[in-house]
Design a protein around this motif. Structure first.
Motif, mmCIF file in Angstrom:
data_model
loop_
_atom_site.group_PDB
_atom_site.id
_atom_site.type_symbol
_atom_site.label_atom_id
_atom_site.label_comp_id
_atom_site.label_asym_id
_atom_site.label_seq_id
_atom_site.Cartn_x
_atom_site.Cartn_y
_atom_site.Cartn_z
ATOM 1 N N UNK A 283 80.855 -30.411 42.521
ATOM 2 C CA UNK A 283 81.716 -31.540 42.893
ATOM 3 C C UNK A 283 80.892 -32.627 43.585
ATOM 4 N N UNK A 284 80.010 -32.216 44.490
ATOM 5 C CA UNK A 284 79.195 -33.189 45.208
ATOM 6 C C UNK A 284 78.297 -33.986 44.289
ATOM 7 N N UNK B 70 83.681 -30.603 52.409
ATOM 8 C CA UNK B 70 84.728 -29.848 53.100
ATOM 9 C C UNK B 70 84.828 -28.433 52.550
ATOM 10 N N UNK B 71 84.678 -28.297 51.239
ATOM 11 C CA UNK B 71 84.679 -26.952 50.646
ATOM 12 C C UNK B 71 83.510 -26.138 51.185
ATOM 13 N N UNK B 72 82.321 -26.752 51.185
ATOM 14 C CA UNK B 72 81.134 -26.046 51.667
ATOM 15 C C UNK B 72 81.281 -25.665 53.130
ATOM 16 N N UNK B 73 81.773 -26.586 53.971
ATOM 17 C CA UNK B 73 81.928 -26.302 55.387
ATOM 18 C C UNK B 73 82.965 -25.210 55.619
ATOM 19 N N UNK B 74 83.999 -25.174 54.784
ATOM 20 C CA UNK B 74 84.996 -24.126 54.913
ATOM 21 C C UNK B 74 84.406 -22.753 54.666
ATOM 22 N N UNK C 297 77.626 -17.993 46.160
ATOM 23 C CA UNK C 297 78.999 -17.631 45.845
ATOM 24 C C UNK C 297 79.610 -18.667 44.895
ATOM 25 N N UNK C 298 80.641 -18.295 44.158
ATOM 26 C CA UNK C 298 81.284 -19.257 43.249
ATOM 27 C C UNK C 298 81.791 -20.506 43.959
ATOM 28 N N UNK C 299 82.330 -20.350 45.169
ATOM 29 C CA UNK C 299 82.869 -21.507 45.878
ATOM 30 C C UNK C 299 81.748 -22.449 46.299
ATOM 31 N N UNK C 300 80.626 -21.890 46.725
ATOM 32 C CA UNK C 300 79.476 -22.727 47.074
ATOM 33 C C UNK C 300 78.985 -23.513 45.859
#
Length: 307
Positions: A134-135, A288-292, A125-128
């Motif tokens: 970022x990481x 945090x983004x990934x965990x969300x 997904x785009x968020x992933x």
């Protein structure tokens, strides 16, 4: 399970786990001044496997059975445990222990990346993808921040390359564990540590002269690494997973780097540059983004012991 109330003992066990894993980098840095990297890992694992054998006999933990299970143990023990231990030990003299701890925060990112590549059920997904970008920008900032002291850039980068390969070995453990046949967690740990010990001992015999004498600092550091971050942390980790949840234990990924940074500052007076701190916070933000994104998926994503 994920929403149940945690009691004080759960948090104390988690804190002990974080401290044991976070302090490993300090002990490694001290030990490699007195023992060669290969023999350090061999001695560490021989002591740890001795403890594990006694513990397994006491608790009646069974060994893996058949070639299929032992084949998985060969990968987890060699490439997922012994090789990362060795690479971290080789890198330790050239990077602050705090940096080694920070690099461990990349393991969840690598697990996510490998999941997207090797597990068909995972979706890019785009968020992933944003969290991955970022990481890895955070990792780049940590490496760049270490190159501001006038050293040759190739020399500066080499220890980081070793640490990245080491964390890749840890990350592949998560993928292999999800692909392998099911077996009790302690059986998996038992088989892994036995194979890792054999691999490390053979490597030390073949590629590094046997130490003629070892100082008390070397022995004490190796013993600490064996008993606490290797054997005891494994037992505590699986006990905590069984008693609480994998998600609860995953918090170690965020806390281990903090412990490593604090201990490095106290014991070695290590100081990180502002860009390295920025890189660390970028890694945490990406996590945090990934965990969300992943928190609503009902699956177990187990963290891997970092050092």
């Amino acid at each position: 399970m994920e929403q149940q109330q945690r009691n004080a003992s759960d948090w104390l066990w988690l804190a002990s786990l974080v401290f044991m894993w976070g302090s490993a980098f300090i002990a490694i840095k001290i030990a490699v001044d007195h023992i060669g990297p290969l023999w350090l890992v061999a001695i560490r694992l021989i002591i740890a496997s001795s403890c594990m054998i006694a513990f397994a006999y006491w608790k009646k933990v069974k060994l893996p059975k058949g070639w299929r299970e032992w084949r998985a143990m060969l990968f987890l023990g060699s490439f997922g445990t012994a090789v990362p231990f060795i690479l971290i030990s080789f890198a330790a003299p050239y990077v602050p222990s705090a940096i080694a701890g920070l690099m461990m925060a990349t393991i969840p990112f690598q697990v996510l990346l490998f999941s997207l590549v090797f597990l068909p059920e995972e979706k890019a997904t785009p968020v992933r993808l944003l969290s991955l970008i970022i990481g890895f920008l955070g990792v780049a900032a940590i490496i760049i921040g270490s190159g501001n002291n006038g050293q040759n850039q190739a020399i500066v980068f080499l220890p980081f390359a070793l640490l990245i390969i080491a964390t890749t070995g840890y990350a592949t453990n998560g993928i292999i564990s999800r692909r392998m046949i099911d077996m009790p967690a302690m059986t998996k740990s038992y088989g892994t540590i036995l194979v890792a010990t054999g691999t490390a001992f053979i490597g030390a015999i073949l590629f590094e002269p046997m130490p003629q004498s070892i100082s008390w600092q070397g022995w004490s550091s190796a013993a600490y690494l064996a008993i606490f971050p290797t054997w005891a942390a494994t037992v505590v980790y699986y006990r905590l997973v069984d008693k609480t949840s994998a998600a609860f234990c995953t918090q170690t990924s965020y806390l281990i780097p903090i412990v490593a940074v604090v201990l490095g500052a106290i014991i070695f007076q290590e100081q990180l540059s502002p860009i390295q701190f920025a890189g660390f916070f970028a890694i945490i933000f990406g996590l945090l983004i990934a965990e969300g994104i992943l928190k609503n998926r009902k699956r177990r994503r187990l963290p891997t012991p970092p050092a």
